[in-house]
Design a protein around this motif. Structure first.
Motif, short mmCIF file in Angstrom:
data_model
loop_
_atom_site.label_atom_id
_atom_site.label_comp_id
_atom_site.label_asym_id
_atom_site.label_seq_id
_atom_site.Cartn_x
_atom_site.Cartn_y
_atom_site.Cartn_z
N GLY A 1 0.82 -1.21 0.00
CA GLY A 1 0.00 0.00 0.00
C GLY A 1 0.85 1.26 0.00
N MET A 2 1.94 1.24 0.76
CA MET A 2 2.82 2.40 0.81
C MET A 2 3.48 2.66 -0.54
N VAL A 3 4.02 1.60 -1.13
CA VAL A 3 4.68 1.76 -2.43
C VAL A 3 3.67 2.15 -3.50
N PHE A 4 2.46 1.54 -3.38
CA PHE A 4 1.38 1.88 -4.30
C PHE A 4 1.06 3.37 -4.20
N GLY B 1 4.41 -4.96 -10.71
CA GLY B 1 3.53 -4.82 -11.86
C GLY B 1 2.82 -3.49 -11.93
N THR B 2 2.52 -2.90 -10.78
CA THR B 2 1.80 -1.64 -10.77
C THR B 2 2.72 -0.47 -10.41
N LEU C 1 -3.66 -4.00 -16.36
CA LEU C 1 -3.63 -5.17 -17.24
C LEU C 1 -2.42 -6.04 -16.95
N LEU C 2 -1.27 -5.42 -16.79
CA LEU C 2 -0.03 -6.14 -16.50
C LEU C 2 -0.11 -6.86 -15.15
N THR C 3 -0.51 -6.14 -14.11
CA THR C 3 -0.54 -6.71 -12.77
C THR C 3 -1.59 -7.81 -12.65
N GLY C 4 -2.76 -7.59 -13.25
CA GLY C 4 -3.83 -8.59 -13.18
C GLY C 4 -3.43 -9.89 -13.84
#
Length: 461
Positions: free
Chosen positions: A258-261, A403-404, A434-437
């Motif tokens: 969550g932090m990196v996100f 990925g995100t 799309l990549l992460t999913g």
């Protein structure tokens, strides 16, 4: 398989271990979605009121703080996810003594993390906003809002961890009731402090802190009057080693994710800030609709981790698979419908927040590039939550970070640098989803296959 116990259930609980699933998933998830959407609606009232009665600079000052606030609190929000999963797993096991210790450990963590964030956030408020490239005409008001907000951050932590305890046993309704009561107070105080007393961003911040205090107070009341197994005893609030370790094992990777996100979103917000305060205001207006749609995804993700944790603790692997399929389908369907409605009605919805033509143009751009594709986040949020419910927390965290988050940094400093257009910047969202999913669904499938093979080996032995 561990024996399942139904004794001690109340009208607020959902029996996750027995009977049909779809109706119970919806009964649990929809109040969660409503809670988050209502909270955002009440918070967006901050932006609407301050934008209409204090100007675009004040609106930008309030709205641009969201990604930074999330950056500060997401580590501890991840720990509350860990608390939810651990207590739910203990419920599936029928481990009553462990449930009591975990409940009091969760509240102790809320108090410690809230005090830490209150001090830390106030010390770093101005420096963080400067690093984010916040324009000078917005900076002073943004710092004021952020510092007042962080004075009330202990209330946010108490609500998050307290709600996690209630959700772990199937109660997603009373946290909703708490938010409704607090949100009404928030809106009334916004109108009073901004319109009548002319306090601007300070009035909005004071209203937010007050509403957070009310919601956390109600959740504490529910816990203090809860049935014996989950009842909070003030004298027993302390950190127990075993549940703490498990909460950290599950919650820390989620919190770091969550932090990196949020850090990647801060990076994007910094790029948005470069377009000026009008772009900041317009982007914030569209971001609210993006959040409304995402909250549906998040509700089904939280449902997935709670239902999976209980049934995984009870040893029912087949029920875990059904939970994943139902939650994924419902998340994509409900989010897709909501996102489409927002995009089709965008000319009406955006004008609720602003009448500035330039801000509206930026908001429309973001809605077409981001809100329309919000359903795609289901692919990694629900599958990642299923993995956490089965005790695999580091794997989905690592996939999401790479990925995100890493991809967004790469996009901002390569593609966006070459093509410095607002639409190009917004395109990073659906591409990263799309990549992460794709990676997350592949990882989930491989973990399921590995678990199935291990079960077959145990049966043969």
């Amino acid at each position: 398989m561990t024996q399942r116990k139904q004794e001690g259930r109340t009208s607020h609980q959902v029996d996750m271990l027995h009977g049909s699933l779809l109706d119970k998933i919806l009964l649990f998830a929809l109040p969660l979605a409503a809670s988050s959407i209502l909270q955002m609606l009440f918070n967006s009232a901050d932006v609407a009121v301050v934008g209409l009665y204090a100007g675009s600079d004040a609106q930008a000052a309030v709205g641009s703080n969201s990604s930074l606030i999330n950056l500060f609190i997401n580590l501890f929000t991840g720990l509350s996810i860990g608390a939810n999963a651990v207590i739910a797993n203990y419920i599936g096991q029928g481990a009553k003594d462990k449930i009591k210790k975990a409940v009091h450990t969760a509240i102790a963590l809320a108090l410690v993390s809230g005090i830490f964030l209150m001090v830390f956030g106030n010390l770093l408020a101005r420096q963080a906003l400067v690093i984010m490239n916040t324009p000078d005409n917005v900076l002073g008001q943004a710092v004021l809002y952020l510092r007042i907000y962080f004075l009330g951050i202990p209330f946010v932590m108490i609500y998050n961890f307290g709600s996690a305890v209630l959700r772990s046993k199937g109660d997603s309704r009373r946290p909703l009731y708490s938010l409704i009561a607090a949100g009404i107070i928030n809106v009334l105080l916004n109108l009073l402090l901004v319109i009548v007393f002319k306090l601007g961003v300070a009035g909005v911040a004071i209203a937010t802190v007050t509403s957070n205090a009310i919601s956390s107070g109600l959740v504490l009341f529910f816990l203090l009057t809860e049935e014996e197994l989950f009842r909070l005893d003030i004298r027993s609030i302390r950190i127990a080693k075993e549940p703490l370790v498990k909460m950290i094992q599950i919650g820390l990777p989620a919190g770091v994710q969550g932090m990196v996100f949020s850090l990647s979103n801060v990076c994007i917000q910094s790029a948005i800030n470069g377009f000026g305060s009008v772009a900041m205001a317009g982007s914030t207006d569209a971001w609210y609709f993006e959040c409304f749609a995402y909250f549906v995804v998040n509700a089904f993700a939280q449902t997935t981790v709670t239902f999976t944790s209980q049934n995984y603790g009870a040893g029912d692997r087949e029920r875990c698979r059904k939970i994943f399929r139902l939650c994924m389908t419902a998340s994509i369907l409900f989010t897709g419908i909501l996102s489409t409605c927002f995009v089709l009605g965008r000319h009406i919805f955006i004008r609720v927040y602003t009448t500035d033509a330039q801000a509206i143009a930026f908001a429309m751009n973001r809605m077409m590039h981001v809100v329309l594709f919000e359903w795609m986040t289901s692919t990694y949020e629900v599958s990642g939550s299923a993995l956490r419910g089965m005790g695999h927390s580091a794997l989905p965290a690592g996939i999401t970070i790479l990925g995100t988050c890493a991809f967004r940094f790469l996009w901002v400093y390569t593609v966006f640098v070459r093509y410095p257009d607002f639409g190009v910047l917004m395109s990073v969202y659906p591409v990263s989803w799309l990549l992460t999913g794709t990676i997350m669904l592949t990882a989930y499938g491989r973990v399921r296959i590995k678990m199935k093979n291990n079960e077959r080996k145990r049966i043969k032995e």
